[in-house]
Scaffold this motif. Structure first.
Motif, PDB file in Angstrom:
ATOM      1  N   MET A   1       0.834  -1.214   0.000  1.00  0.00           N
ATOM      2  CA  MET A   1       0.000   0.000   0.000  1.00  0.00           C
ATOM      3  C   MET A   1       0.866   1.260   0.000  1.00  0.00           C
ATOM      4  O   MET A   1       0.556   2.234  -0.680  1.00  0.00           O
ATOM      5  N   LYS A   2       1.939   1.209   0.786  1.00  0.00           N
ATOM      6  CA  LYS A   2       2.843   2.350   0.857  1.00  0.00           C
ATOM      7  C   LYS A   2       3.496   2.613  -0.495  1.00  0.00           C
ATOM      8  O   LYS A   2       3.664   3.768  -0.913  1.00  0.00           O
ATOM      9  N   VAL A   3       3.846   1.519  -1.198  1.00  0.00           N
ATOM     10  CA  VAL A   3       4.472   1.653  -2.522  1.00  0.00           C
ATOM     11  C   VAL A   3       3.497   2.281  -3.507  1.00  0.00           C
ATOM     12  O   VAL A   3       3.864   3.163  -4.304  1.00  0.00           O
ATOM     13  N   LEU A   4       2.236   1.858  -3.452  1.00  0.00           N
ATOM     14  CA  LEU A   4       1.210   2.414  -4.346  1.00  0.00           C
ATOM     15  C   LEU A   4       1.022   3.913  -4.089  1.00  0.00           C
ATOM     16  O   LEU A   4       0.865   4.695  -5.030  1.00  0.00           O
ATOM     17  N   LYS A   5       1.021   4.285  -2.801  1.00  0.00           N
ATOM     18  CA  LYS A   5       0.893   5.709  -2.452  1.00  0.00           C
ATOM     19  C   LYS A   5       2.082   6.511  -2.972  1.00  0.00           C
ATOM     20  O   LYS A   5       1.926   7.622  -3.487  1.00  0.00           O
ATOM     21  N   GLN A   6       3.275   5.937  -2.872  1.00  0.00           N
ATOM     22  CA  GLN A   6       4.482   6.617  -3.366  1.00  0.00           C
ATOM     23  C   GLN A   6       4.415   6.786  -4.881  1.00  0.00           C
ATOM     24  O   GLN A   6       4.794   7.834  -5.418  1.00  0.00           O
ATOM     25  N   LEU A   7       3.931   5.763  -5.569  1.00  0.00           N
ATOM     26  CA  LEU A   7       3.784   5.837  -7.029  1.00  0.00           C
ATOM     27  C   LEU A   7       2.745   6.886  -7.421  1.00  0.00           C
ATOM     28  O   LEU A   7       2.949   7.649  -8.368  1.00  0.00           O
ATOM     29  N   LEU A   8       1.648   6.920  -6.666  1.00  0.00           N
ATOM     30  CA  LEU A   8       0.612   7.918  -6.935  1.00  0.00           C
ATOM     31  C   LEU A   8       1.146   9.327  -6.705  1.00  0.00           C
ATOM     32  O   LEU A   8       0.919  10.232  -7.521  1.00  0.00           O
ATOM     33  N   ASP A   9       1.876   9.511  -5.610  1.00  0.00           N
ATOM     34  CA  ASP A   9       2.447  10.828  -5.317  1.00  0.00           C
ATOM     35  C   ASP A   9       3.428  11.254  -6.410  1.00  0.00           C
ATOM     36  O   ASP A   9       3.442  12.417  -6.818  1.00  0.00           O
ATOM     37  N   PHE A  10       4.243  10.309  -6.853  1.00  0.00           N
ATOM     38  CA  PHE A  10       5.204  10.625  -7.909  1.00  0.00           C
ATOM     39  C   PHE A  10       4.478  10.986  -9.203  1.00  0.00           C
ATOM     40  O   PHE A  10       4.840  11.951  -9.885  1.00  0.00           O
ATOM     41  N   TYR A  11       3.433  10.233  -9.516  1.00  0.00           N
ATOM     42  CA  TYR A  11       2.600  10.489 -10.699  1.00  0.00           C
ATOM     43  C   TYR A  11       1.996  11.891 -10.642  1.00  0.00           C
ATOM     44  O   TYR A  11       1.985  12.627 -11.641  1.00  0.00           O
ATOM     45  N   LEU A  12       1.519  12.277  -9.474  1.00  0.00           N
ATOM     46  CA  LEU A  12       0.925  13.607  -9.307  1.00  0.00           C
ATOM     47  C   LEU A  12       1.989  14.696  -9.308  1.00  0.00           C
ATOM     48  O   LEU A  12       1.813  15.746  -9.937  1.00  0.00           O
ATOM     49  N   ASN A  13       3.101  14.452  -8.593  1.00  0.00           N
ATOM     50  CA  ASN A  13       4.160  15.454  -8.504  1.00  0.00           C
ATOM     51  C   ASN A  13       4.820  15.724  -9.852  1.00  0.00           C
ATOM     52  O   ASN A  13       5.333  16.821 -10.091  1.00  0.00           O
ATOM     53  N   CYS A  14       4.798  14.738 -10.723  1.00  0.00           N
ATOM     54  CA  CYS A  14       5.354  14.909 -12.076  1.00  0.00           C
ATOM     55  C   CYS A  14       4.405  15.671 -13.002  1.00  0.00           C
ATOM     56  O   CYS A  14       4.762  15.975 -14.143  1.00  0.00           O
ATOM     57  N   SER A  15       3.182  15.936 -12.534  1.00  0.00           N
ATOM     58  CA  SER A  15       2.158  16.652 -13.317  1.00  0.00           C
ATOM     59  C   SER A  15       1.624  15.829 -14.487  1.00  0.00           C
ATOM     60  O   SER A  15       1.032  16.385 -15.412  1.00  0.00           O
ATOM     61  N   ILE A  16       1.802  14.507 -14.438  1.00  0.00           N
ATOM     62  CA  ILE A  16       1.288  13.665 -15.521  1.00  0.00           C
ATOM     63  C   ILE A  16      -0.235  13.679 -15.531  1.00  0.00           C
ATOM     64  O   ILE A  16      -0.860  13.722 -16.601  1.00  0.00           O
ATOM     65  N   HIS A  17      -0.840  13.661 -14.347  1.00  0.00           N
ATOM     66  CA  HIS A  17      -2.309  13.672 -14.268  1.00  0.00           C
ATOM     67  C   HIS A  17      -2.868  14.974 -14.826  1.00  0.00           C
ATOM     68  O   HIS A  17      -3.857  14.973 -15.570  1.00  0.00           O
ATOM     69  N   THR A  18      -2.224  16.079 -14.493  1.00  0.00           N
ATOM     70  CA  THR A  18      -2.648  17.384 -15.023  1.00  0.00           C
ATOM     71  C   THR A  18      -2.483  17.419 -16.541  1.00  0.00           C
ATOM     72  O   THR A  18      -3.315  17.992 -17.255  1.00  0.00           O
ATOM     73  N   ALA A  19      -1.412  16.799 -17.036  1.00  0.00           N
ATOM     74  CA  ALA A  19      -1.189  16.735 -18.487  1.00  0.00           C
ATOM     75  C   ALA A  19      -2.274  15.919 -19.169  1.00  0.00           C
ATOM     76  O   ALA A  19      -2.714  16.253 -20.280  1.00  0.00           O
ATOM     77  N   LEU A  20      -2.733  14.840 -18.510  1.00  0.00           N
ATOM     78  CA  LEU A  20      -3.832  14.047 -19.063  1.00  0.00           C
ATOM     79  C   LEU A  20      -5.113  14.871 -19.122  1.00  0.00           C
ATOM     80  O   LEU A  20      -5.897  14.749 -20.062  1.00  0.00           O
ATOM     81  N   LEU A  21      -5.323  15.707 -18.104  1.00  0.00           N
ATOM     82  CA  LEU A  21      -6.466  16.621 -18.106  1.00  0.00           C
ATOM     83  C   LEU A  21      -6.409  17.515 -19.337  1.00  0.00           C
ATOM     84  O   LEU A  21      -7.405  17.683 -20.050  1.00  0.00           O
ATOM     85  N   CYS A  22      -5.239  18.094 -19.596  1.00  0.00           N
ATOM     86  CA  CYS A  22      -5.062  18.984 -20.744  1.00  0.00           C
ATOM     87  C   CYS A  22      -5.302  18.223 -22.052  1.00  0.00           C
ATOM     88  O   CYS A  22      -5.988  18.712 -22.952  1.00  0.00           O
ATOM     89  N   TYR A  23      -4.733  17.021 -22.146  1.00  0.00           N
ATOM     90  CA  TYR A  23      -4.902  16.183 -23.337  1.00  0.00           C
ATOM     91  C   TYR A  23      -6.386  15.888 -23.569  1.00  0.00           C
ATOM     92  O   TYR A  23      -6.881  15.964 -24.708  1.00  0.00           O
ATOM     93  N   ALA A  24      -7.108  15.573 -22.487  1.00  0.00           N
ATOM     94  CA  ALA A  24      -8.533  15.270 -22.594  1.00  0.00           C
ATOM     95  C   ALA A  24      -9.317  16.481 -23.098  1.00  0.00           C
ATOM     96  O   ALA A  24     -10.209  16.354 -23.962  1.00  0.00           O
ATOM     97  N   MET A  25      -8.979  17.670 -22.593  1.00  0.00           N
ATOM     98  CA  MET A  25      -9.694  18.874 -23.020  1.00  0.00           C
ATOM     99  C   MET A  25      -9.409  19.213 -24.479  1.00  0.00           C
ATOM    100  O   MET A  25     -10.282  19.708 -25.200  1.00  0.00           O
ATOM    101  N   VAL A  26      -8.193  18.953 -24.939  1.00  0.00           N
ATOM    102  CA  VAL A  26      -7.878  19.153 -26.359  1.00  0.00           C
ATOM    103  C   VAL A  26      -8.704  18.187 -27.213  1.00  0.00           C
ATOM    104  O   VAL A  26      -9.237  18.560 -28.263  1.00  0.00           O
ATOM    105  N   GLN A  27      -8.822  16.950 -26.738  1.00  0.00           N
ATOM    106  CA  GLN A  27      -9.623  15.956 -27.456  1.00  0.00           C
ATOM    107  C   GLN A  27     -11.093  16.379 -27.515  1.00  0.00           C
ATOM    108  O   GLN A  27     -11.771  16.177 -28.526  1.00  0.00           O
ATOM    109  N   ILE A  28     -11.588  16.956 -26.429  1.00  0.00           N
ATOM    110  CA  ILE A  28     -12.967  17.455 -26.412  1.00  0.00           C
ATOM    111  C   ILE A  28     -13.132  18.580 -27.431  1.00  0.00           C
ATOM    112  O   ILE A  28     -14.156  18.677 -28.123  1.00  0.00           O
TER     113      ILE A  28
END
Length: 273
Positions: A1-28
């Motif tokens: 569980m701790k590893v999953l949280k660390q991966l999620l934090d890294f994913y968020l801290n890298c701004s990948i999730h925000t980039a997916l948001l941007c990609y989705a809005m461009v697709q829209i």
């Protein structure tokens, strides 16, 4: 569980999730204006978001506060460098006018981050201005650039969608400001700081009414898109209603930012059936 949280934090801290948001809005945007999928534009927006957001988040941390650069920041810096190279690659595949306008958005982002004027804070810290600059940048990156690159003329639909898109991002940022109320500098004069949490929620809910009504004015109006928009708005309304200062960062950085991604996935699902 701790590893999953660390991966999620890294994913968020890298701004990948925000980039997916941007990609989705461009697709829209592609969907709404019937633009054939433009890989260069979509990936330019995706990687540009990673570069821009990581610069905004970590520039002051490293340059001003002299935060020690450990392994996580090194990985983020490496990802940002790779993204920067890819941004450059896709940039040169865009139309010249798109390149010029993208520099304007970049300049606004830089103004938001760097103190250009002597003895002045950057635009991110200008009282009451932050929310408008961020919303405008998002409208430019996810709506203006794709239309310019596709050489779509600026019709009434374009301006209606600009207003809608601005309202959407404005309301999403309101949720962030509610969650961050306890730790935000009072100097920022965010909306919840000025009018309180309850009135901020009411404002966000009220703004989503014209967001929905403006859909009826689009020349390409159809009930399928309206139905999907209403589902997206209901979800966002729930996030506004249940937002409070005790919520964790995942409330906004994962779930609120997932709303446009879910919106795009609904459109994809509806288009395939």
């Amino acid at each position: 569980m701790k590893v999953l949280k660390q991966l999620l934090d890294f994913y968020l801290n890298c701004s990948i999730h925000t980039a997916l948001l941007c990609y989705a809005m461009v697709q829209i945007t592609f969907h709404v204006f019937h633009i054939q999928y433009d890989e260069s534009m979509a990936l330019f927006a995706f990687f540009g978001t990673i570069v821009g957001y990581n610069f905004v988040k970590y520039d002051a941390l490293v340059r001003v506060k002299k935060y020690p650069v450990g392994s996580p920041l090194k990985f983020i810096a490496l990802l940002s460098l790779v993204s920067f190279i890819l941004v450059g690659y896709y940039f040169f595949q865009l139309k010249r006018i798109t390149q010029i306008v993208s520099f304007g958005i970049l300049a606004l982002t830089a103004l938001y981050t760097l103190p250009f004027f002597p003895n002045r804070r950057n635009a991110r810290n200008w009282a009451g201005v932050k929310i408008y600059i961020v919303a405008i940048c998002w409208v430019g990156a996810t709506l203006v650039l794709p239309l310019i690159n596709a050489e779509i003329p600026f019709s009434s639909d374009f301006f209606i969608k600009c207003i809608q898109r601005f309202i959407l991002f404005f309301v999403m940022i309101l949720v962030f400001e509610i969650i961050d109320l306890a730790k935000d500098d009072p100097y920022l004069q965010t909306v919840p700081q000025k009018i309180g949490v309850k009135r901020t929620k009411i404002l966000g809910l009220l703004l989503l009414i014209p967001f929905c009504l403006l859909e009826f004015l689009i020349s390409t109006f159809n009930y399928s898109d309206l139905f999907i928009n209403i589902i997206m708005v209901i979800i966002l309304c729930l996030f506004i209603i249940f937002a409070n200062t005790s919520r964790s960062k995942y409330y906004t950085y994962v779930w609120v930012e997932s709303v446009p991604i879910f919106w795009w996935l609904m459109i994809v699902f509806q288009s395939n059936f």
